[in-house]
Motif scaffolding. Structure first.
Motif, mmCIF file in Angstrom:
data_model
loop_
_atom_site.group_PDB
_atom_site.id
_atom_site.type_symbol
_atom_site.label_atom_id
_atom_site.label_comp_id
_atom_site.label_asym_id
_atom_site.label_seq_id
_atom_site.Cartn_x
_atom_site.Cartn_y
_atom_site.Cartn_z
ATOM 1 N N ALA A 120 62.711 63.175 88.440
ATOM 2 C CA ALA A 120 62.280 62.430 89.403
ATOM 3 C C ALA A 120 63.909 61.776 89.852
ATOM 4 C CB ALA A 120 62.512 60.447 87.985
ATOM 5 N N LEU A 121 65.095 61.684 89.017
ATOM 6 C CA LEU A 121 66.386 62.030 89.184
ATOM 7 C C LEU A 121 66.467 63.107 90.704
ATOM 8 C CD1 LEU A 121 68.138 60.510 86.770
ATOM 9 C CD2 LEU A 121 66.879 59.383 88.793
ATOM 10 N N LYS A 122 65.907 63.891 90.865
ATOM 11 C CA LYS A 122 65.968 65.520 91.737
ATOM 12 C C LYS A 122 66.436 64.216 93.102
ATOM 13 C CE LYS A 122 65.297 68.907 89.427
ATOM 14 N NZ LYS A 122 64.544 69.739 89.131
ATOM 15 N N VAL A 123 67.086 64.205 94.280
ATOM 16 C CA VAL A 123 67.356 63.212 95.073
ATOM 17 C C VAL A 123 66.291 63.658 96.546
ATOM 18 C CG1 VAL A 123 68.321 63.789 97.423
ATOM 19 C CG2 VAL A 123 69.690 63.603 95.351
ATOM 20 N N PHE A 124 65.204 64.552 96.174
ATOM 21 C CA PHE A 124 64.230 65.032 97.483
ATOM 22 C C PHE A 124 62.894 64.187 96.561
ATOM 23 C CE2 PHE A 124 59.848 66.836 97.649
ATOM 24 C CZ PHE A 124 60.315 66.632 98.746
ATOM 25 N N ASN A 125 63.313 63.914 95.198
ATOM 26 C CA ASN A 125 61.998 63.271 94.052
ATOM 27 C C ASN A 125 62.688 61.186 94.384
ATOM 28 O OD1 ASN A 125 60.543 65.543 94.302
ATOM 29 N ND2 ASN A 125 61.663 65.938 91.517
ATOM 30 N N ILE A 126 63.307 61.184 94.988
ATOM 31 C CA ILE A 126 63.849 59.820 94.422
ATOM 32 C C ILE A 126 64.070 59.396 96.200
ATOM 33 C CG2 ILE A 126 66.132 58.722 95.100
ATOM 34 C CD1 ILE A 126 67.377 59.934 93.051
ATOM 35 N N ASN A 127 63.820 60.480 97.189
ATOM 36 C CA ASN A 127 62.975 59.574 98.497
ATOM 37 C C ASN A 127 62.270 59.745 98.067
ATOM 38 O OD1 ASN A 127 65.667 59.457 99.830
ATOM 39 N ND2 ASN A 127 65.913 61.461 99.715
ATOM 40 N N LYS A 128 61.083 60.189 97.828
ATOM 41 C CA LYS A 128 59.975 60.842 97.872
ATOM 42 C C LYS A 128 59.533 58.842 97.346
ATOM 43 C CE LYS A 128 55.657 63.086 96.745
ATOM 44 N NZ LYS A 128 55.271 64.928 96.122
ATOM 45 N N LEU A 129 59.435 58.555 96.464
ATOM 46 C CA LEU A 129 59.473 57.559 95.482
ATOM 47 C C LEU A 129 59.583 56.839 96.253
ATOM 48 C CD1 LEU A 129 60.752 57.909 91.638
ATOM 49 C CD2 LEU A 129 57.911 57.988 91.892
ATOM 50 N N CYS A 130 60.872 56.337 96.381
ATOM 51 C CA CYS A 130 61.413 54.742 97.274
ATOM 52 C C CYS A 130 59.940 54.690 99.069
ATOM 53 C CB CYS A 130 61.946 54.752 97.703
ATOM 54 S SG CYS A 130 63.454 54.907 96.255
ATOM 55 N N THR A 131 60.060 56.286 98.974
ATOM 56 C CA THR A 131 58.752 56.351 100.292
ATOM 57 C C THR A 131 57.947 55.712 100.167
ATOM 58 O OG1 THR A 131 60.283 58.325 101.652
ATOM 59 C CG2 THR A 131 58.211 57.879 102.466
ATOM 60 N N SER A 132 57.166 56.521 99.030
ATOM 61 C CA SER A 132 55.720 55.870 99.104
ATOM 62 C C SER A 132 55.960 54.066 98.636
ATOM 63 C CB SER A 132 55.239 56.773 98.046
ATOM 64 O OG SER A 132 55.828 56.317 96.750
ATOM 65 N N ILE A 133 56.674 54.011 98.412
ATOM 66 C CA ILE A 133 56.642 52.409 98.244
ATOM 67 C C ILE A 133 56.848 51.723 99.394
ATOM 68 C CG2 ILE A 133 57.796 49.667 97.589
ATOM 69 C CD1 ILE A 133 56.216 52.096 95.150
ATOM 70 N N LEU A 134 57.665 51.950 100.948
ATOM 71 C CA LEU A 134 57.751 51.915 101.581
ATOM 72 C C LEU A 134 56.208 51.943 102.129
ATOM 73 C CD1 LEU A 134 59.280 50.692 104.402
ATOM 74 C CD2 LEU A 134 60.227 52.836 104.053
ATOM 75 N N CYS A 135 55.225 53.386 102.675
ATOM 76 C CA CYS A 135 54.311 53.501 102.941
ATOM 77 C C CYS A 135 53.114 52.470 103.050
ATOM 78 C CB CYS A 135 53.866 55.056 102.371
ATOM 79 S SG CYS A 135 54.801 56.227 103.786
ATOM 80 N N ALA A 136 53.287 52.897 101.294
ATOM 81 C CA ALA A 136 51.838 51.541 100.968
ATOM 82 C C ALA A 136 52.785 49.816 100.791
ATOM 83 C CB ALA A 136 52.198 51.543 98.952
ATOM 84 N N ALA A 137 53.452 49.347 101.278
ATOM 85 C CA ALA A 137 53.430 48.469 101.937
ATOM 86 C C ALA A 137 53.232 47.873 103.325
ATOM 87 C CB ALA A 137 55.102 47.500 102.196
ATOM 88 N N GLN A 138 53.602 48.864 104.236
ATOM 89 C CA GLN A 138 53.314 48.843 105.522
ATOM 90 C C GLN A 138 51.666 49.363 105.649
ATOM 91 O OE1 GLN A 138 55.506 52.865 106.862
ATOM 92 N NE2 GLN A 138 56.858 50.983 107.555
ATOM 93 N N GLU A 139 50.832 49.660 104.807
ATOM 94 C CA GLU A 139 49.757 49.880 104.785
ATOM 95 C C GLU A 139 49.139 48.528 104.028
ATOM 96 O OE1 GLU A 139 45.735 52.122 102.530
ATOM 97 O OE2 GLU A 139 48.000 53.574 102.832
ATOM 98 N N LYS A 140 49.089 48.117 103.449
ATOM 99 C CA LYS A 140 48.918 47.059 102.480
ATOM 100 C C LYS A 140 49.394 45.310 103.064
ATOM 101 C CE LYS A 140 46.135 50.075 99.798
ATOM 102 N NZ LYS A 140 45.136 50.300 99.950
ATOM 103 N N LEU A 141 50.393 45.803 103.472
ATOM 104 C CA LEU A 141 51.232 44.744 103.598
ATOM 105 C C LEU A 141 51.805 44.698 104.507
ATOM 106 C CD1 LEU A 141 52.323 43.896 99.415
ATOM 107 C CD2 LEU A 141 50.174 42.599 100.401
ATOM 108 N N PRO A 142 51.282 44.179 106.332
ATOM 109 C CA PRO A 142 52.069 44.722 107.208
ATOM 110 C C PRO A 142 53.251 43.594 107.268
ATOM 111 C CG PRO A 142 50.578 45.126 107.745
ATOM 112 C CD PRO A 142 49.920 44.496 106.325
#
Length: 107
Positions: free
Chosen positions: A36-58
């Motif tokens: 989870a602490l690899k840079v690519f995976n950190i980006n993936k985790l944080c991006t997943s939250i942003l995508c969920a917000a854009q879809e569910k809570l624009p």
């Protein structure tokens, strides 16, 4: 009944082979932390939250984007600290690196 953010985080975690351990209260430990602490995976985790917000809570997407940047920074700094105290002899140079990162994590 987990919300959209937890579901997206779980998808992101599973995407790089990390599964929350039920016997640890839904946490992840050991090698899962390393993954989870690899840079690519950190980006993936944080991006997943942003995508969920854009879809569910624009209407909240901008706020979530600002928070995502903060989490990216904190997790990236924590990953640097973790790499030092997990794999390296902590000499004076590493103490200085930790001293540079830790105050920003605690803010």
């Amino acid at each position: 009944n987990e919300g959209p953010f937890v579901k997206e985080l779980d998808k992101a975690l599973q995407g790089f082979g990390v599964h929350r351990q039920q016997y640890f209260g839904g946490a992840f430990v050991g090698n899962h932390v390393h993954a989870a602490l690899k840079v690519f995976n950190i980006n993936k985790l944080c991006t997943s939250i942003l995508c969920a917000a854009q879809e569910k809570l624009p209407h909240k997407a901008e706020m979530v984007e600002n928070e995502t940047v903060k989490f990216l920074n904190v997790f990236t700094l924590f990953a640097k600290c973790h790499a030092i105290y997990d794999n390296t002899f902590i000499d004076e140079a590493n103490v200085e690196k930790l001293g540079t990162c830790i105050p920003y994590i605690l803010v």
